[in-house]
Structures are given as C-alpha cells and as structure tokens.
Design an enzyme around this catalytic site. Structure first.
Site, mmCIF file in Angstrom:
data_model
loop_
_atom_site.group_PDB
_atom_site.id
_atom_site.type_symbol
_atom_site.label_atom_id
_atom_site.label_comp_id
_atom_site.label_asym_id
_atom_site.label_seq_id
_atom_site.Cartn_x
_atom_site.Cartn_y
_atom_site.Cartn_z
ATOM 1 C CB CYS A 12 57.926 33.797 29.334
ATOM 2 S SG CYS A 12 56.675 33.944 30.644
ATOM 3 C CG HIS A 36 49.885 27.652 36.956
ATOM 4 N ND1 HIS A 36 49.042 27.894 35.892
ATOM 5 C CD2 HIS A 36 49.123 27.824 38.067
ATOM 6 C CE1 HIS A 36 47.833 28.198 36.345
ATOM 7 N NE2 HIS A 36 47.866 28.161 37.659
ATOM 8 C CD GLU A 122 46.082 34.333 29.815
ATOM 9 O OE1 GLU A 122 45.837 34.730 28.659
ATOM 10 O OE2 GLU A 122 47.032 33.563 30.093
ATOM 11 C CB THR A 158 48.941 34.648 26.811
ATOM 12 O OG1 THR A 158 48.996 34.053 28.113
ATOM 13 C CG2 THR A 158 48.282 36.014 26.893
ATOM 14 C CB CYS A 186 52.784 34.884 25.088
ATOM 15 S SG CYS A 186 54.444 35.356 25.581
ATOM 16 C CB SER A 215 47.787 26.672 30.375
ATOM 17 O OG SER A 215 47.354 26.643 29.033
#
Length: 275
Positions: A12, A36, A122, A158, A186, A215
């Site tokens: 992303c 991650h 986060e 997100t 997101c 995640s």
C-alpha cells in the site's frame, strides 16, 4: 492449473513510503518493526543496515531513528524528541489521521471508542492521544458492559473490515445521544479485501502471502476462508505444500499490504514448478 492474482493486492502507499524512507536512511534503526513482514525487514537490514529495536529502551548509540509505519505512542514520541537523535517519521499518513481525530475529539469532551486490536502497535499509538475516556473493542458484545457517555467519537484501526466497523457504529447509534463516526479504515485495505473476496469465490485454492503477525494479512485470510475453504497463509515460497494444489483448477493469490513484489513472484514461480 490456472494461477490468478487478485485485482488489488500487496504494498500500500504507506508501506511503499516507509520502505523508501528506510532505503534512503542507511545505518539507522526503527522503533519497532517498520512493517509486519519479516522477509522485507531482513532485506532492509542486510542491504541498508537498518536494524530493528523493540522499543525506545533499547536505544544506545544510534544516530538516526525511524518511527514505524504503525506509529508510536505520544509519550514515546515526546521522549524521542528530547534525545539528540535524527528522527525520521515513517508513520503512515492514514494512521496519523485517527491519532489526530482522537486527540481533537477527546479534547472536546467526547468519549473515544476505537474498533481494533488493543495489542496492535497502531491502536496503542492512537489510544495514547486520548485526553479522557477511551475504549478499545473488537465486537459489539464488548460494548454492552462498558460505561460510555452519551457523547462518543468512533474511529477504527486502519486495517479492519468495514462490515464489522459498521456493526459497532450501528450499536452505538442506539445507545448514545451524540455519535461522531470517522471511517478511518484505509481505502487500500478495503480494496484488497474486496478483491480477495471476489477471487476466493471462484478459486479452488487461495494463497495469502504476508507476515503472520500482520493484521491486514490475517483479515485477507479470514475473508478468503469465507468463500474458499482451501485458503492458506504463507510468508514465503518455502511454506508451500504440493498437496494443496492436487486436482485444483484455479489457484487464487493475494498478498498483504506489507508484502513486497519480489516475494510474490517467488511464490508464483514455485507454484508453477509444483503443478
């Protein structure tokens, strides 16, 4: 067997940005894992000398420090700013958004509800910006026993699923007088999830590539499993098993937001040699 990639998958904007920052900041250290994905972190360490510190207590003689894509807590950020170090912020702009919302809305007297995993870095970072009461929940059942005021602001981790976020919002609508809803999921996460679901509906086997501690990658696995029972999460091509592909006609592939293209290509190549 036909191999088909999801229409949207992989890196992303926030991860691409963080990787570029790390590559341009050689011989530095990140506070927590930059992203991650163990394979990519290992590449950055070997090629660019970017090492990973578990937390700020491990800082010694490092001159350049990079803040991870997931962000850090407000207290940790204040400590870093007080040190005589060059600080490079690789926090994803889409992660900073809920941080800013939580800080603003809590200062205006709103209780904060965060839809997310309380142990995710986060969420820990976002939560730290609250000036008053803050609650972190993963489903509606967790809300039922909480003493929340009639003035609530809702944000999301997100990388969570929009369907579950909507359920939280709908419940709060029935229990509060004033509710401010901020969809901080997101857009890339939503697009990747939508594409994975579409592909899983027609695939005989689904391969999800990404970090097992990611995640958004775990969400892709759960979504794929809803439509394709033969769904597998792997970090690299060495985890593939030949029996997964026996008598299968369509193999769908998707990847988490922290999965680089070079790993995806290796997986595709290995599957082609196995089938």
């Amino acid at each position: 067997m036909k191999i088909e990639l999801a229409k949207k998958y992989g890196f992303c904007f926030g991860v691409k940005r963080a990787i570029k920052i790390a590559e341009n900041t050689e011989n530095s250290a990140t506070i927590g894992e930059l992203i991650h994905n163990n394979e990519e972190i290992d590449r950055l360490h070997k090629k660019f000398g970017v090492k990973t510190l578990n937390d700020i207590s491990e800082i010694t003689d490092e001159k350049r420090l990079i803040i991870r894509t997931h962000g850090i807590t407000k207290d940790d950020l204040d400590v870093l700013k007080s040190k005589n170090k060059e600080l490079i912020d690789a926090t994803c702009p889409f992660v900073k958004k809920p941080q800013q919302i939580v800080e603003k809305m809590s200062s205006e007297g709103y209780d904060i509800v965060i839809f997310g995993d309380k142990n995710h870095p986060e969420v820990k970072g976002v939560k730290s910006y609250a000036k008053g009461k803050v609650f972190v929940v993963l489903d509606v059942s967790e809300l039922k026993n909480l003493k929340i005021s009639n003035k609530v602001a809702l944000v999301s981790q997100t990388t969570k699923r929009i369907e579950n976020f909507t359920k939280i919002a709908e419940f709060l609508m029935t229990t509060t007088k004033e509710l401010r809803i901020f969809n901080t999921i997101c857009n890339a996460t939503f697009q990747n999830q939508e594409a994975a679901a579409k592909l899983a509906k027609k695939a005989d086997v689904m391969i999800i590539i990404g970090g097992k501690n990611s995640s958004n990658t775990k969400q892709l696995l759960l979504i794929s499993q809803n439509f394709c029972k033969n769904s597998y999460l792997i970090e690299n091509e060495n985890e593939l098993k030949k029996e997964w592909f026996l008598n299968k006609e369509i193999c769908g592939i998707t990847a988490g937001a922290s999965t680089p293209e070079w790993i995806i290509k290796k997986v595709v190549k290995k599957i082609n040699t196995m089938c």
